[in-house]
Design an enzyme around this catalytic site. Sequence first.
Site, mmCIF file in Angstrom:
data_model
loop_
_atom_site.group_PDB
_atom_site.id
_atom_site.type_symbol
_atom_site.label_atom_id
_atom_site.label_comp_id
_atom_site.label_asym_id
_atom_site.label_seq_id
_atom_site.Cartn_x
_atom_site.Cartn_y
_atom_site.Cartn_z
ATOM 1 C CG HIS A 188 -2.164 -0.877 0.836
ATOM 2 N ND1 HIS A 188 -2.252 -2.182 1.220
ATOM 3 C CD2 HIS A 188 -3.248 -0.631 0.065
ATOM 4 C CE1 HIS A 188 -3.352 -2.706 0.733
ATOM 5 N NE2 HIS A 188 -3.985 -1.780 0.033
ATOM 6 N NE ARG A 293 -6.136 0.988 -2.045
ATOM 7 C CZ ARG A 293 -5.755 1.091 -3.315
ATOM 8 N NH1 ARG A 293 -5.643 2.256 -3.879
ATOM 9 N NH2 ARG A 293 -5.494 0.000 -4.029
ATOM 10 N NE ARG A 329 -10.932 -0.601 0.001
ATOM 11 C CZ ARG A 329 -9.742 -1.004 -0.429
ATOM 12 N NH1 ARG A 329 -9.662 -1.887 -1.403
ATOM 13 N NH2 ARG A 329 -8.642 -0.530 0.093
ATOM 14 C CD GLU A 427 -10.426 -6.654 -2.532
ATOM 15 O OE1 GLU A 427 -9.363 -6.039 -2.478
ATOM 16 O OE2 GLU A 427 -11.272 -6.649 -1.616
ATOM 17 C CG ASN A 450 -3.678 -4.163 -6.243
ATOM 18 O OD1 ASN A 450 -3.334 -4.198 -7.414
ATOM 19 N ND2 ASN A 450 -4.061 -3.055 -5.639
ATOM 20 C CG ASP A 451 -6.042 -7.942 -1.654
ATOM 21 O OD1 ASP A 451 -4.944 -8.331 -1.199
ATOM 22 O OD2 ASP A 451 -6.647 -6.966 -1.205
ATOM 23 N NE ARG A 461 -1.528 -5.916 -2.001
ATOM 24 C CZ ARG A 461 -2.642 -5.183 -2.008
ATOM 25 N NH1 ARG A 461 -3.821 -5.775 -1.803
ATOM 26 N NH2 ARG A 461 -2.611 -3.914 -2.251
ATOM 27 C CB CYS A 498 -10.550 -0.281 -8.409
ATOM 28 S SG CYS A 498 -10.828 -1.530 -7.148
#
Length: 537
Positions: A188, A293, A329, A427, A450-451, A461, A498
Amino acid sequence: MEKYSGKTIFQGIAIGKIKFYQNEEKTVKRCRIEDTTEEVNRYETAKETAIAQLNELYQKACKEVGEVNAAVFEVHAMMLEDADYNDSVKNIIEQQNVNAEYAVAITGDNFSKMFAEMDDEYFKARSADILDISDRVVAVLSGNTKEKYNFDEPVILVSDDLAPSETVQMDKSKLLAFVTRYGSSNSHTAILARTMMIPALIGIEIKEEWDGKNAIVDGINGILYIEPEADILQEMQEKQQKMLQERKLLAELKGKEDVTKSGKKIKLFANIGSVSDVTDVLKNDAAGIGLFRSEFLYLQQDHLPTEEEQFQVYKTVAENMAGRKVIIRTLDIGADKQVDYLHLAKEDNPAMGYRAIRICLTQTDIFKTQLRALFRASKFGNIAIMFPMIISVDEVKKIKAIVNEVKQELDNAGFSYGNVELGIMIETPAAVMMSDELSKEVDFFSIGTNDLTQYTLAIDRQNAKLDEFYDSHHPAVLRMIQMVIQNAHKNNCWVGICGELGADLTLTRQFIEMGIDELSVSPSFVLPIRKIIRELD
Ligand code: PEP
Ligand code: MG
């Protein structure tokens, strides 16, 4: 001149002075002390310093944000004078023969838990204040100061690693670039660097002796120069100019539609982590915000943000976007995004642990506070809400029931709200496999690649060592995206991406051929993607 190679997180060139940044020491060590009288005196002196700091902060805040908002510093100074608190610290030092840092940390934890368990909302809220004042005294005792995030001039920040909570507290206008020893390109902090459009390099063996030296971060070639020679400096200044020129050319695409030659329209949105990022969204002319986020709001504070605090933030973002879609989110705390005040237990597998919607569905008071703030803010713009880390239809049904309860409570209290679309993030492989059923429940999907890549490839990650195996173009992930789009479209559910893959310019054509409806990317990628979309047939 010295030259080091690293991995680029965000392309760009920064020229300036290095600031060596020492990470915050979170754990307080317990040490045996013989002379307890001297240790109590050490505590008294640190406490007085902390009170003086708070009084100074109060005066400064009164001028900048007014007396009402500054009052928190006055309250903190008063709390440090509390007899029970002081007795507890001294007793622990004297009876256990331990150091002052440890006694303060234990007292802080005990008092904070005690307040958190009280019924009265006012006292409950003091739980975070106790932790804050204790952290301040521990910082004074250990020679750290809480003002360490403020730099006098713009700097190239060099550090072992940076936690998202540290990164968000830094003044973006004073950051020219990040250089870290650790960290992975999908963490992140890396995402924040991209969102903030700050050149960043990872994987560099940093040295404390660089502090104050002149440096260049060449984020195009992944090189850090220390005390660069004149010819390199000139070359880099020219490259910087060239990049500015390219940005200017792209700027001509502002105001143009995101539509292919054959007329397929794409929603080209941007990802943000805070209100201040909205400026970049507007500067880059995104058609909306595809991922706010919201957890960064929680990371920036030392307490759970109240309904009112959240409402103000969501309202400001919605108003600034003036009718353009803003997808917020709900809280995605956990894994690498940790906040002390939630007292979450340490886990062996935090990425697969108690996080995101799992916290919200079990601590529904936290979830409902956020939902109330979101619905109240929806009246001031075009807000949509999405939920992270979903694995089942049952979860979505539970979420919808809680949403309905919140709406009912707002109706009863006389609050009005807008028409809010509800969506979920895709995700997990489970959500992909259930996407036919899930798409009957919601208005939209947003694929968090990403996830999704992390869970599909079984690759952490956060682990920099695995970067070479983290194949974001893995066919398994691309097939999943295709499957999700097909399933969703059968049920009139629109689909976006996203995660960072959405900004991969080499995949834009493929995503559009798959039928993607929306791409949400870091603000700086909006115009390069618009260029590609408009060139496609
Ligand atoms: C994702 O997982 O792709 C995503 C967008 O969420 P985050 O990166 O915040 O986990
Ligand atoms: Mg995610």
